[in-house]
Design an enzyme around this catalytic site. Structure first.
Site, PDB file in Angstrom:
ATOM      1  N   HIS A  61       0.817  -1.210   0.000  1.00 29.21           N
ATOM      2  CA  HIS A  61       0.000   0.000   0.000  1.00 29.21           C
ATOM      3  C   HIS A  61       0.853   1.263   0.000  1.00 29.21           C
ATOM      4  O   HIS A  61       0.469   2.276  -0.586  1.00 29.21           O
ATOM      5  CB  HIS A  61      -0.968  -0.011   1.192  1.00 29.21           C
ATOM      6  CG  HIS A  61      -2.117  -0.953   0.993  1.00 29.21           C
ATOM      7  ND1 HIS A  61      -3.349  -0.776   1.565  1.00 29.21           N
ATOM      8  CD2 HIS A  61      -2.224  -2.084   0.262  1.00 29.21           C
ATOM      9  CE1 HIS A  61      -4.166  -1.763   1.197  1.00 29.21           C
ATOM     10  NE2 HIS A  61      -3.490  -2.573   0.421  1.00 29.21           N
ATOM     11  N   ASP A  62       2.020   1.209   0.647  1.00 33.39           N
ATOM     12  CA  ASP A  62       2.888   2.400   0.610  1.00 33.39           C
ATOM     13  C   ASP A  62       3.433   2.614  -0.807  1.00 33.39           C
ATOM     14  O   ASP A  62       3.465   3.735  -1.300  1.00 33.39           O
ATOM     15  CB  ASP A  62       4.048   2.255   1.614  1.00 33.39           C
ATOM     16  CG  ASP A  62       4.855   3.551   1.706  1.00 33.39           C
ATOM     17  OD1 ASP A  62       4.221   4.641   1.691  1.00 33.39           O
ATOM     18  OD2 ASP A  62       6.095   3.495   1.773  1.00 33.39           O
TER      19      ASP A  62
ATOM     20  N   GLY B 212       6.004   6.838  -4.960  1.00 31.42           N
ATOM     21  CA  GLY B 212       5.902   5.375  -4.902  1.00 31.42           C
ATOM     22  C   GLY B 212       6.134   4.909  -3.478  1.00 31.42           C
ATOM     23  O   GLY B 212       5.386   5.267  -2.564  1.00 31.42           O
TER      24      GLY B 212
ATOM     25  N   ASP C  74       7.358   5.615  -0.449  1.00 29.89           N
ATOM     26  CA  ASP C  74       7.841   6.906   0.051  1.00 29.89           C
ATOM     27  C   ASP C  74       7.388   7.199   1.482  1.00 29.89           C
ATOM     28  O   ASP C  74       7.467   8.350   1.927  1.00 29.89           O
ATOM     29  CB  ASP C  74       7.366   8.037  -0.881  1.00 29.89           C
ATOM     30  CG  ASP C  74       5.835   8.049  -1.016  1.00 29.89           C
ATOM     31  OD1 ASP C  74       5.173   7.264  -0.304  1.00 29.89           O
ATOM     32  OD2 ASP C  74       5.325   8.840  -1.825  1.00 29.89           O
TER      33      ASP C  74
ATOM     34  N   PRO D 125      -6.529  -1.158  -5.265  1.00 29.93           N
ATOM     35  CA  PRO D 125      -7.548  -1.953  -5.954  1.00 29.93           C
ATOM     36  C   PRO D 125      -8.512  -2.623  -4.968  1.00 29.93           C
ATOM     37  O   PRO D 125      -8.080  -3.138  -3.937  1.00 29.93           O
ATOM     38  CB  PRO D 125      -6.722  -3.004  -6.708  1.00 29.93           C
ATOM     39  CG  PRO D 125      -5.426  -3.076  -5.981  1.00 29.93           C
ATOM     40  CD  PRO D 125      -5.192  -1.750  -5.340  1.00 29.93           C
TER      41      PRO D 125
ATOM     42  N   THR E 180      -1.110 -15.403   0.733  1.00 31.46           N
ATOM     43  CA  THR E 180      -0.867 -16.620   1.516  1.00 31.46           C
ATOM     44  C   THR E 180      -0.817 -16.265   3.005  1.00 31.46           C
ATOM     45  O   THR E 180      -0.901 -17.148   3.858  1.00 31.46           O
ATOM     46  CB  THR E 180       0.461 -17.287   1.095  1.00 31.46           C
ATOM     47  OG1 THR E 180       0.662 -18.450   1.882  1.00 31.46           O
ATOM     48  CG2 THR E 180       1.667 -16.367   1.295  1.00 31.46           C
TER      49      THR E 180
ATOM     50  N   ASP F  82      -5.778 -17.909   3.339  1.00 32.43           N
ATOM     51  CA  ASP F  82      -5.646 -19.313   2.890  1.00 32.43           C
ATOM     52  C   ASP F  82      -5.616 -20.218   4.112  1.00 32.43           C
ATOM     53  O   ASP F  82      -5.731 -19.735   5.250  1.00 32.43           O
ATOM     54  CB  ASP F  82      -4.444 -19.509   1.945  1.00 32.43           C
ATOM     55  CG  ASP F  82      -3.098 -19.567   2.662  1.00 32.43           C
ATOM     56  OD1 ASP F  82      -3.067 -19.489   3.903  1.00 32.43           O
ATOM     57  OD2 ASP F  82      -2.077 -19.700   1.972  1.00 32.43           O
TER      58      ASP F  82
ATOM     59  N   ASP G 295       3.672 -19.780   1.920  1.00 31.78           N
ATOM     60  CA  ASP G 295       3.869 -21.006   1.128  1.00 31.78           C
ATOM     61  C   ASP G 295       2.984 -20.925  -0.118  1.00 31.78           C
ATOM     62  O   ASP G 295       2.447 -19.857  -0.415  1.00 31.78           O
ATOM     63  CB  ASP G 295       3.525 -22.247   1.985  1.00 31.78           C
ATOM     64  CG  ASP G 295       2.120 -22.154   2.583  1.00 31.78           C
ATOM     65  OD1 ASP G 295       1.321 -21.330   2.110  1.00 31.78           O
ATOM     66  OD2 ASP G 295       1.819 -22.916   3.521  1.00 31.78           O
TER      67      ASP G 295
HETATM   68  C1  HEM Z   1      -3.496  -6.023  -6.721  1.00 28.74           C
HETATM   69  C2  HEM Z   1      -4.497  -6.625  -6.217  1.00 28.74           C
HETATM   70  C3  HEM Z   1      -4.818  -6.753  -4.753  1.00 28.74           C
HETATM   71  C4  HEM Z   1      -6.047  -6.643  -4.204  1.00 28.74           C
HETATM   72  C5  HEM Z   1      -7.335  -6.356  -4.955  1.00 28.74           C
HETATM   73  C6  HEM Z   1      -5.907  -6.873  -2.790  1.00 28.74           C
HETATM   74  C7  HEM Z   1      -6.958  -6.821  -1.882  1.00 28.74           C
HETATM   75  C8  HEM Z   1      -6.865  -7.116  -0.548  1.00 28.74           C
HETATM   76  C9  HEM Z   1      -7.953  -7.066   0.399  1.00 28.74           C
HETATM   77  C10 HEM Z   1      -9.371  -6.635   0.063  1.00 28.74           C
HETATM   78  C11 HEM Z   1      -7.484  -7.459   1.601  1.00 28.74           C
HETATM   79  C12 HEM Z   1      -8.268  -7.602   2.924  1.00 28.74           C
HETATM   80  C13 HEM Z   1      -8.367  -6.331   3.702  1.00 28.74           C
HETATM   81  C14 HEM Z   1      -9.251  -6.537   4.918  1.00 28.74           C
HETATM   82  O1  HEM Z   1     -10.410  -6.887   4.737  1.00 28.74           O
HETATM   83  O2  HEM Z   1      -8.761  -6.358   6.054  1.00 28.74           O
HETATM   84  C15 HEM Z   1      -6.093  -7.781   1.423  1.00 28.74           C
HETATM   85  C16 HEM Z   1      -5.284  -8.277   2.405  1.00 28.74           C
HETATM   86  C17 HEM Z   1      -3.952  -8.500   2.253  1.00 28.74           C
HETATM   87  N1  HEM Z   1      -3.190  -8.166   1.141  1.00 28.74           N
HETATM   88 FE1  HEM Z   1      -3.894  -7.674  -0.683  1.00 28.74          FE
HETATM   89  N2  HEM Z   1      -4.599  -7.117  -2.498  1.00 28.74           N
HETATM   90  C18 HEM Z   1      -3.885  -7.039  -3.660  1.00 28.74           C
HETATM   91  C19 HEM Z   1      -2.515  -7.175  -3.784  1.00 28.74           C
HETATM   92  C20 HEM Z   1      -1.648  -7.392  -2.728  1.00 28.74           C
HETATM   93  C21 HEM Z   1      -0.220  -7.362  -2.817  1.00 28.74           C
HETATM   94  C22 HEM Z   1       0.577  -7.057  -4.082  1.00 28.74           C
HETATM   95  C23 HEM Z   1       0.257  -7.643  -1.590  1.00 28.74           C
HETATM   96  C24 HEM Z   1       1.684  -7.690  -1.095  1.00 28.74           C
HETATM   97  C25 HEM Z   1       2.742  -7.849  -1.849  1.00 28.74           C
HETATM   98  C26 HEM Z   1      -0.877  -7.884  -0.733  1.00 28.74           C
HETATM   99  C27 HEM Z   1      -0.810  -8.296   0.578  1.00 28.74           C
HETATM  100  C28 HEM Z   1      -1.904  -8.523   1.392  1.00 28.74           C
HETATM  101  C29 HEM Z   1      -1.804  -9.129   2.710  1.00 28.74           C
HETATM  102  C30 HEM Z   1      -0.566  -9.721   3.345  1.00 28.74           C
HETATM  103  C31 HEM Z   1      -3.094  -9.107   3.244  1.00 28.74           C
HETATM  104  C32 HEM Z   1      -3.521  -9.589   4.637  1.00 28.74           C
HETATM  105  C33 HEM Z   1      -3.363  -8.430   5.622  1.00 28.74           C
HETATM  106  C34 HEM Z   1      -3.641  -8.770   7.075  1.00 28.74           C
HETATM  107  O3  HEM Z   1      -4.070  -9.875   7.384  1.00 28.74           O
HETATM  108  O4  HEM Z   1      -3.393  -7.905   7.924  1.00 28.74           O
HETATM  109  N3  HEM Z   1      -2.018  -7.707  -1.457  1.00 28.74           N
HETATM  110  N4  HEM Z   1      -5.732  -7.532   0.121  1.00 28.74           N
END
Ligand code: HEM
Length: 320
Positions: free
Chosen positions: A71-72, A79, A81, A166, A197, A244, A251
């Site tokens: 997100h950062d 970017g 930052d 997104p 994961t 997951d 994993d």
């Molecule tokens: C680009 C498409 C992506 C979408 C649409 C997306 C969407 C989301 C959403 C909706 C959540 C849940 C938020 C919540 O309800 O609390 C989430 C969690 C998460 N996202 Fe993504 N994400 C994307 C890409 C990424 C990328 C690129 C990363 C890291 C490299 C990432 C890492 C994570 C992690 C680790 C969680 C779990 C956070 C937690 O449990 O505290 N996501 N994501």
């Protein structure tokens, strides 16, 4: 006539000199071992040690830190930052897309340690990128070397975050358009989603999938029933559903799950069915080494959009 020519040559020489002096600044880039070149040794060790302690006491912290890094890097004038931690009205953290982002105290604590070691030297942007990377390794994922030298922004915008983060309902086209500006390949883009994961999400991000006859409902009937049961009793949106089946371990379980109709978000589900991404999902579901290799390079790419040299600054605290 000679006088004008001599003046011209003197001016040209002066401009060349200015260009030579400015060149390293203009072309400053992220560097491996950047802080050693500034005489500040042991930065990465210190980060890893303090982060390790946080993860021991809170197993959900690694997921939080990895999401924070994405997100950062996705939002902000430079970017990666540190803009996600800038205070003020209408800041990034007020955006709906940052709902659930947590444990920013970990970044503040690492920053405080680093300020004692090398004052005003290590940027919040670099700390966030290093902590996200260490979160992967601590959870059993690949070790990743990243170049450093990111500078901090002092500006943060909720409306920009709303536009650039997104939603859980994103299509595969949207995902690819998110990663394309980073310069990611298709295989790296799919591997990036492999970050899911770790950790989990809130019911409000899966409501679209729980409606009767939803076209994006999980294909696994058992899984659909489990999600409905978890969300029906959800008061104040506190329920967190696992991304997951092994949410504390980095994993390839995520790819196995989405192949079996057990993807948490619409975006995860679509990844396993789109003809462009499905073959890569199959590869990662069966070959964890291929996933780790692609995630390594994807993370370096994801964290490489940054301000360097004289752009931005190094903040004394990261805030929030
Ligand atoms: C680009 C498409 C992506 C979408 C649409 C997306 C969407 C989301 C959403 C909706 C959540 C849940 C938020 C919540 O309800 O609390 C989430 C969690 C998460 N996202 Fe993504 N994400 C994307 C890409 C990424 C990328 C690129 C990363 C890291 C490299 C990432 C890492 C994570 C992690 C680790 C969680 C779990 C956070 C937690 O449990 O505290 N996501 N994501």
């Amino acid at each position: 006539m000679m006088g004008i020519w001599t003046a011209f040559k003197t001016l040209a020489a002066a401009l060349l000199l200015v260009a030579m002096i400015l060149k390293p600044v203009v072309e400053a880039q992220l560097q491996y071992g950047y802080y050693e070149t500034l005489g500040c040794r042991g930065v990465e060790n210190l980060v890893r040690t303090s982060v390790g302690l946080s993860f021991l006491t809170d197993p959900t912290a690694s997921a939080a830190m990895l999401r924070l890094a994405f997100h950062d890097c996705q939002v902000g004038p430079g970017g990666c930052d540190g803009s996600i931690m800038v205070e003020g009205n209408g800041r990034e953290m007020d955006a709906g897309g940052n709902f659930g982002v947590k444990r920013l105290d970990i970044i503040n604590s690492v920053k405080a340690d680093l300020e004692r070691m090398c004052p005003m030297t290590v940027s919040c942007a670099d700390i966030i990128a290093m902590v996200g990377r260490d979160a992967v390794a601590f959870s059993g994922g690949p070790e990743i070397q990243i170049p450093l030298g990111r500078k901090d922004a002092d500006f943060s915008s909720a409306s920009e975050a709303d536009a650039k983060l997104p939603p859980s309902t994103s299509s595969v086209d949207t995902i690819l358009s998110v990663f394309a500006p980073f310069g990611m390949s298709l295989a790296e883009s799919v591997a990036s989603l492999g970050a899911h994961t770790l950790g989990g999400g809130h019911c409000k991000n899966i409501q679209d999938r729980l409606r009767f006859n939803s076209p994006t409902a999980p294909t696994s009937l058992l899984y659909r029933t489990q999600l409905r049961a978890a969300c029906v009793v959800n008061v104040f949106d506190i329920a967190i559903l696992n991304n997951d089946a092994s949410q504390f371990t980095f994993d390839n379980q995520y790819f196995k799950d989405i192949q079996n109709g057990r993807g948490l978000f619409t975006v995860d589900n679509l990844l396993s069915t789109d003809p462009r991404t499905a073959p890569i999902v199959s590869l990662y579901a069966t070959n964890e080494a291929a996933l780790f290799a692609a995630f390594q390079s994807a993370y370096v790419t994801l964290t490489s959009r940054a301000m360097t040299g004289t752009q931005g600054s190094v903040r004394s605290t990261c805030h929030l």
